[in-house]
Write an enzyme that holds these catalytic residues in place. Sequence first.
Site, mmCIF file in Angstrom:
data_model
loop_
_atom_site.group_PDB
_atom_site.id
_atom_site.type_symbol
_atom_site.label_atom_id
_atom_site.label_comp_id
_atom_site.label_asym_id
_atom_site.label_seq_id
_atom_site.Cartn_x
_atom_site.Cartn_y
_atom_site.Cartn_z
ATOM 1 N N PRO A 176 14.253 -25.675 -34.106
ATOM 2 C CA PRO A 176 13.235 -26.522 -33.473
ATOM 3 C C PRO A 176 11.857 -25.896 -33.319
ATOM 4 O O PRO A 176 11.374 -25.666 -32.202
ATOM 5 C CB PRO A 176 13.867 -26.822 -32.109
ATOM 6 N N CYS A 177 11.190 -25.673 -34.427
ATOM 7 C CA CYS A 177 9.843 -25.114 -34.356
ATOM 8 C C CYS A 177 8.867 -26.108 -33.725
ATOM 9 O O CYS A 177 7.778 -25.722 -33.294
ATOM 10 C CB CYS A 177 9.364 -24.682 -35.738
#
Length: 281
Positions: A246-247
């Site tokens: 989850p950047c």
Amino acid sequence: MDDAQQYNYDRIAKAITYIRQHFRQQPGLDEIARHVGLSPFHFQKMFSDWAGTSPKKFLQYVSLQFAKEKLAQNESLFDTAYQTGLSGTSRLHDLFVKIEGMSPAEYKNGGEKLAINYQFSKTRFGRLLIASTKKGICLLSFYEGTPEAALKLLNTEFPKASFRQAPDEIQQNALKIFSQDSEDISEIKIHLKGTAFQLKVWEALLKIPQASLVSYNLVANMIEKPSSSRAVGNAIGKNPVAYIIPCHRVIKSTGEMGGYRWNQTRKTAIIGWEATQKTEL
């Protein structure tokens, strides 16, 4: 730079030179520390602070680069392992798998023996290309143009792999993450290829809870590299597996959204949707 900093820098520079010159002997921590006149404990800490990685990992990088050169020259796996100073092909295999995410043979052949399944899918956040090997998801990328253009990224990462447009269980399980009812997701396997620093950053991202936002500085602190915010940002920008890693949950310390490899508008939409899901729970 004051005298103390210059002294420490000179020690680390001396250690790096020693490792580069003696990597074929695979020197241990004690030997390198002794060469620069420090205790192993203080040398380990000083090296990590200055070089951004441990002496052992730096030695692995140097060894890996040499091994890559030998494989590119069509050296056998046995000869490459021997010339790199490794005890055998199993050590060479472990080195490549740990850092490159593929075996020496797969690297030598440019992924020629690597079978990759892929499919195109539609999600609430747009169209995406998802690809997997038998080890796990190797790419999940949103795209705006044609499917053919999206495939270029996959071909670039694995230029000699064999590709088959076919869904598989690994992909189908991973795609459930976009569903509102995602409780039946089993462990999502990921097949990553990157530097040790990139892998460390991506691992840290996996620890960010859904609907939570953190800054680049905080991620740098999470990996115990507080002064590496810019390098962290570069690693985040190269994340090959959207959403699962989850950047999108990393923003600027000012509260601004910051960049996103797959479009800032999409990043905002994902963050908003996750916040809604948390509210409904």
